[in-house]
Design a protein around this motif. Structure first.
Motif, short mmCIF file in Angstrom:
data_model
loop_
_atom_site.label_atom_id
_atom_site.label_comp_id
_atom_site.label_asym_id
_atom_site.label_seq_id
_atom_site.Cartn_x
_atom_site.Cartn_y
_atom_site.Cartn_z
N ASP A 22 0.04 -15.72 -3.43
CA ASP A 22 0.08 -15.43 -2.01
C ASP A 22 0.68 -14.04 -1.84
O ASP A 22 1.88 -13.90 -1.58
CB ASP A 22 0.90 -16.49 -1.27
N LEU A 23 -0.14 -13.04 -2.07
CA LEU A 23 0.30 -11.65 -2.05
C LEU A 23 -0.66 -10.81 -1.21
O LEU A 23 -1.87 -11.08 -1.21
CB LEU A 23 0.31 -11.07 -3.47
N PRO A 24 -0.14 -9.79 -0.54
CA PRO A 24 -1.05 -8.85 0.13
C PRO A 24 -1.73 -7.99 -0.94
O PRO A 24 -1.05 -7.40 -1.78
CB PRO A 24 -0.11 -8.03 1.02
N LEU A 25 -3.05 -7.96 -0.92
CA LEU A 25 -3.81 -7.23 -1.93
C LEU A 25 -4.65 -6.14 -1.28
O LEU A 25 -5.23 -6.36 -0.20
CB LEU A 25 -4.74 -8.18 -2.69
N ALA A 26 -4.75 -5.01 -1.92
CA ALA A 26 -5.60 -3.91 -1.45
C ALA A 26 -6.26 -3.23 -2.64
O ALA A 26 -5.93 -2.10 -3.00
CB ALA A 26 -4.77 -2.91 -0.63
N PRO A 27 -7.22 -3.94 -3.27
CA PRO A 27 -7.90 -3.32 -4.41
C PRO A 27 -8.89 -2.25 -3.92
O PRO A 27 -9.67 -2.49 -3.01
CB PRO A 27 -8.64 -4.49 -5.05
N ALA A 28 -8.84 -1.09 -4.53
CA ALA A 28 -9.76 -0.01 -4.17
C ALA A 28 -11.04 -0.17 -4.99
O ALA A 28 -10.98 -0.32 -6.21
CB ALA A 28 -9.13 1.34 -4.44
N GLY A 29 -12.17 -0.16 -4.31
CA GLY A 29 -13.44 -0.26 -5.00
C GLY A 29 -14.59 -0.17 -4.01
O GLY A 29 -14.39 -0.14 -2.79
N SER A 30 -15.80 -0.17 -4.54
CA SER A 30 -17.00 -0.12 -3.70
C SER A 30 -17.18 -1.45 -2.98
O SER A 30 -16.53 -2.45 -3.31
CB SER A 30 -18.22 0.16 -4.58
N ALA A 31 -18.07 -1.47 -2.02
CA ALA A 31 -18.37 -2.71 -1.30
C ALA A 31 -18.84 -3.79 -2.27
O ALA A 31 -18.44 -4.96 -2.16
CB ALA A 31 -19.41 -2.45 -0.21
N TRP A 32 -19.69 -3.42 -3.24
CA TRP A 32 -20.17 -4.38 -4.23
C TRP A 32 -19.00 -4.94 -5.05
O TRP A 32 -18.88 -6.15 -5.24
CB TRP A 32 -21.21 -3.74 -5.14
N GLN A 33 -18.15 -4.05 -5.54
CA GLN A 33 -17.01 -4.51 -6.34
C GLN A 33 -16.13 -5.45 -5.53
O GLN A 33 -15.74 -6.51 -6.01
CB GLN A 33 -16.19 -3.31 -6.82
N ARG A 34 -15.84 -5.09 -4.29
CA ARG A 34 -14.99 -5.94 -3.47
C ARG A 34 -15.64 -7.30 -3.21
O ARG A 34 -14.96 -8.32 -3.15
CB ARG A 34 -14.62 -5.23 -2.16
N SER A 35 -16.97 -7.34 -3.09
CA SER A 35 -17.65 -8.62 -2.89
C SER A 35 -17.54 -9.49 -4.14
O SER A 35 -17.35 -10.71 -4.04
CB SER A 35 -19.11 -8.43 -2.48
#
Length: 160
Positions: free
Chosen positions: A65-78
């Motif tokens: 249960d952590l706030p996450l903000a991974p940087a990546g393309s829309a595909w990667q985030r999906s």
């Protein structure tokens, strides 16, 4: 901001930016690979992340249960969003992830590429993705670490 914690799979560098975890890195660390800021073991987000990871490795936590903000393309985030749906102790194949995204099995290679680019391993459980035949396939942290993480989740005994 960042801090380094010890774990059964070696030192992990936790990186926080703007109140969210942006990376978990395996040792050896690649300095300069992403913005780190200052070392800050007392940063509240890093303190919580370190505690939750310790609980995970001791067998006392199955979800983060952590706030996450991974940087990546829309595909990667999906793809990474799909990884969050693979439960503790479960696995999915690259083809299954592609199907969940409405793609054919041919997209499994693109799923693998996105999986390998996951900047927040363990918490975004890329280690839970395996080959279609059940074999362990590539892992940015190395197959040995992947195996340890999967065994931890299958075992009732804690690692740490």
């Amino acid at each position: 901001m960042w801090t380094v914690i010890e774990s059964p799979i070696g030192p992990l560098r936790l990186v926080e930016q703007d109140g969210a975890i942006t990376a978990i890195e395996f040792s050896p660390f690649r300095d300069g690979a992403r913005p780190l800021g200052a070392e800050a073991a007392d940063n509240p987000v890093l303190v919580v992340a370190a505690r939750q990871l310790a609980e995970y490795f001791s067998g006392d936590r199955t979800e983060f249960d952590l706030p996450l903000a991974p940087a990546g393309s829309a595909w990667q985030r999906s793809v990474w969003a799909q990884l969050l749906g693979i439960g503790y102790g479960e696995t999915a194949s690259y083809g299954e992830i592609a199907a969940r995204l409405g793609k054919t099995n041919a997209a499994s290679r693109a799923v693998g590429t996105a999986n390998g680019a996951n900047p927040i391993p363990i918490v975004i459980p890329c280690h839970r993705v395996i080959g279609a035949n059940g074999t362990l396939t590539g892992y940015a942290g190395g197959l040995e670490r992947k195996q340890v993480l999967l065994e931890l989740e299958r075992d009732e005994d804690a690692l740490f």
